[in-house]
Design an enzyme around this catalytic site. Structure first.
Site, PDB file in Angstrom:
ATOM      1  N   GLY B  53      40.164  44.190  42.582  1.00 16.42           N
ATOM      2  CA  GLY B  53      39.832  42.803  42.312  1.00 16.42           C
ATOM      3  C   GLY B  53      38.613  42.692  41.412  1.00 16.42           C
ATOM      4  N   SER B  54      38.422  41.531  40.822  1.00 18.08           N
ATOM      5  CA  SER B  54      37.255  41.299  39.969  1.00 18.08           C
ATOM      6  C   SER B  54      36.073  40.831  40.819  1.00 18.08           C
ATOM      7  CB  SER B  54      37.587  40.260  38.904  1.00 18.08           C
ATOM      8  OG  SER B  54      38.550  40.783  38.019  1.00 18.08           O
ATOM      9  N   GLY B  55      34.919  40.776  40.196  1.00 22.22           N
ATOM     10  CA  GLY B  55      33.725  40.318  40.900  1.00 22.22           C
ATOM     11  C   GLY B  55      32.825  41.451  41.345  1.00 22.22           C
ATOM     12  N   HIS B  56      33.215  42.678  40.994  1.00 16.59           N
ATOM     13  CA  HIS B  56      32.453  43.857  41.406  1.00 16.59           C
ATOM     14  C   HIS B  56      31.776  44.558  40.227  1.00 16.59           C
ATOM     15  CE1 HIS B  56      34.202  43.579  45.380  1.00 16.59           C
ATOM     16  NE2 HIS B  56      35.422  43.689  44.919  1.00 16.59           N
ATOM     17  N   ASP B 109      45.671  45.970  47.751  1.00 18.04           N
ATOM     18  CA  ASP B 109      45.787  47.094  46.808  1.00 18.04           C
ATOM     19  C   ASP B 109      46.843  48.086  47.293  1.00 18.04           C
ATOM     20  OD1 ASP B 109      43.591  46.449  44.888  1.00 18.04           O
ATOM     21  OD2 ASP B 109      42.380  46.595  46.690  1.00 18.04           O
ATOM     22  N   HIS B 218      33.283  42.221  50.142  1.00 22.51           N
ATOM     23  CA  HIS B 218      33.769  40.866  49.910  1.00 22.51           C
ATOM     24  C   HIS B 218      33.180  39.946  50.959  1.00 22.51           C
ATOM     25  CE1 HIS B 218      36.738  43.912  48.800  1.00 22.51           C
ATOM     26  NE2 HIS B 218      36.812  43.227  47.686  1.00 22.51           N
TER      27      HIS B 218
END
Lengths: 212, 331
Positions: B53-56, B109, B218
């Site tokens: 996922g994005s945001g990392h 995932d 998260h």
């Protein structure tokens, strides 16, 4: 026996889109309690993309489920992409040759959706997932088929069963998904997937009832 | 929300566009807009991919580059990439020697990779996987298979990709990456929550003056909430948890990775590392290499992760291989 026309089923898909759009914030909020708070947002993105790509096209109920499923699987990802993608494409597969859809057909479609899902997730009833909504809904439909109940009555009963199933997740400890790591701390909170599943089944039922 | 953005629904695509423009010496776009690929991939080697996922940031695309991952599949914020993106990432880097997909243990995932593997098989591409599970806080000892993957994934990528760059076979790359993650343990602490741009408010709370030990990447709740201690006290908590999770002996060499979660000043990460290094030394371990900075973040969460990898000869050699990616550059 009442049926609805597969070709009229486009409206059912749009009702499903509508319920997800309306409950976007609600779903994200519940998800935020034990998950990461994006369920509503991601569901909304997937369903809205389907709406954007297909709202002006004519399609059968079974085709719409395929398009929606493929949109979720190919364009959204996350957990709900494969989960709902598999359910909807499975439903579509079982309904693709039908002109008219009866209670028996609809029950078989939902069952086939679950069959596909069971190949990618191991969750069982009681594991605090959308399976807790889906299985009671399928069982209720099966029961109505056996009792030769009217389609409308069967759908209303399915809604009740699905709601009870979703509500039951409050008492369970999560075993799958992001909340599973919380153990006891997940008790007392609804599983978001079970809620979105209830909302979708409910929208499907209400919309099909108007077509009967 | 004080955010620099346009439409939050497009934030991932706009981030990707900016990233590819800024780092066009390292990466390039592919036919699938959610797959980023390294430039000038060495010929005739096993492909190494990841995704998440994005945001990392810098994870995951920041670890695509020379002697690092060959491609990464990009998901929505905190949400797995699609199966199609994982498959396209594999296709983009497959040179007939197979592809190692090295990713983190999250249900989304896992499902999407599983589906990608199925599709790849039909298309004659061999993908093998290693699933990172370095976060010791996410499941007790004995249930390691349930643990999440966090910043330790970077060390797994580093090792697996270095092995592939040396011309190793797919099975050798997989074995090295598996060994790397098995030798790697992480723990996170959270000081403040993060907000998904599309949601607009944070969905969990960390009370002022407290910290959450064992928080996930998260915002998954951690093991306990305690009063926010000094850097020394925080370091002690983190090091104790990690060291008690695996056997080590005096003079074992380790790699330390201290990553910020996004909003903690980098200065404080060095303060934390200074304390961690002392404790590691007291425990009789030797720091072979240290990485300190924002390596694997969680939007604008405040806090940090501490990751430790116990080295053997092979891991040490592979961790020392030069690499050039946006998130990790070493000579």
């Amino acid at each position: 026996m009442s049926t609805f026309d597969n070709k009229d089923g486009g409206a059912v898909l749009l009702a499903m889109v509508d319920t997800i759009q309306k409950n976007k914030a609600y779903l994200s909020d519940i998800d935020g309690l034990i998950g990461d708070g994006d369920h509503g947002v991601n569901m909304n993105k997937g369903f809205s993309l389907f709406e954007k790509n297909y709202c002006d096209k004519e399609f059968l109920f079974s085709e719409g489920l395929e398009y929606l499923g493929m949109t979720l699987m190919n364009d959204i990802g996350g957990s709900m992409g494969p989960i709902y993608g598999t359910i909807f494409t499975g439903m579509s597969e079982a309904g693709s040759n039908l002109q008219k859809i009866s209670l028996t057909d609809f029950a078989a479609m939902l069952e086939n959706g679950y069959k596909g899902l069971s190949e990618i997730i191991e969750a069982k009833v009681g594991d605090k997932t959308l399976v807790d909504t889906l299985i009671p809904a399928i069982n209720s439909l099966r029961d109505s088929v056996a009792r030769k109940e009217d389609f409308k009555r069967a759908l209303l009963k399915m809604k009740t069963a699905a709601k009870a199933g979703s509500d039951s997740t409050k008492n369970f400890k999560a075993k799958y998904g992001r909340a599973s790591r919380l153990g006891e701390r997940s008790i007392g909170v609804l599983d978001t997937g079970s809620v979105s599943c209830y909302l979708l089944l409910s929208a499907m039922a209400d919309s099909i009832i108007t077509l009967l | 929300m004080q955010r620099i953005m346009n439409d939050p629904d497009n934030i991932v695509d706009e981030m990707l566009a900016g990233f590819i423009k800024a780092h066009d010496n390292i990466v390039e776009s592919t036919a699938n807009s959610r797959v980023v690929k390294a430039k000038n991939i060495l010929p005739d080697k096993v492909g190494v991919i990841t995704g998440g996922g994005s945001g990392h940031k810098p994870a995951f695309i920041g670890y695509v580059g020379k002697n690092m991952c060959d491609a990464a599949a990009v998901g929505e914020i905190f949400s797995s990439p699609t199966a199609a993106a994982f498959l396209d990432a594999a296709k983009a880097v497959d040179q007939g020697k197979g592809v190692a997909c090295l990713y983190g243990n999250y249900s989304g995932d896992n499902m999407n990779v599983k589906m990608a593997l199925k599709m790849a098989k039909k298309q004659g591409i061999t993908i093998k996987t290693v699933v990172a599970n370095d976060d010791v806080a996410s499941a007790p000892k004995g249930q390691e298979e349930k643990r999440r993957g966090v910043a330790g994934e970077i060390l797994m990528w580093k090792v697996g990709a270095a092995k592939a760059a040396q011309g190793a076979s797919l099975d050798e790359v997989i074995a090295a990456a598996q060994k790397a993650i098995d030798a790697t343990k992480s723990i996170g602490i959270g000081l403040s929550p993060c907000t998904l741009p599309t949601v607009g408010h944070s969905n969990f709370d960390i009370k002022h003056g407290t910290m959450e030990v064992g928080i996930g990447h998260h915002g998954e709740p951690g093991m306990k909430v305690c009063p926010l201690g000094t850097a020394k006290e925080i370091a002690k908590k983190m090091v104790d948890i990690v060291l008690s999770d695996y056997p080590f002996k005096k003079d074992d060499e380790v790699v330390i990775l201290v990553s910020g979660l996004g909003a903690t000043p980098v200065m404080e990460l060095y303060v934390l590392y200074n304390e961690i290094e002392k404790l590691i030394g007291h425990a009789g371990l030797k720091v072979h290499k240290a990485y300190v900075g924002n390596y694997f973040t969680s939007l604008e969460m405040m806090g940090a992760t501490f990751t430790m990898m116990k080295l053997d000869k092979e891991l040490k050699e592979l961790i020392d291989v030069p690499a050039y990616s946006m998130g990790l550059k070493q000579e």
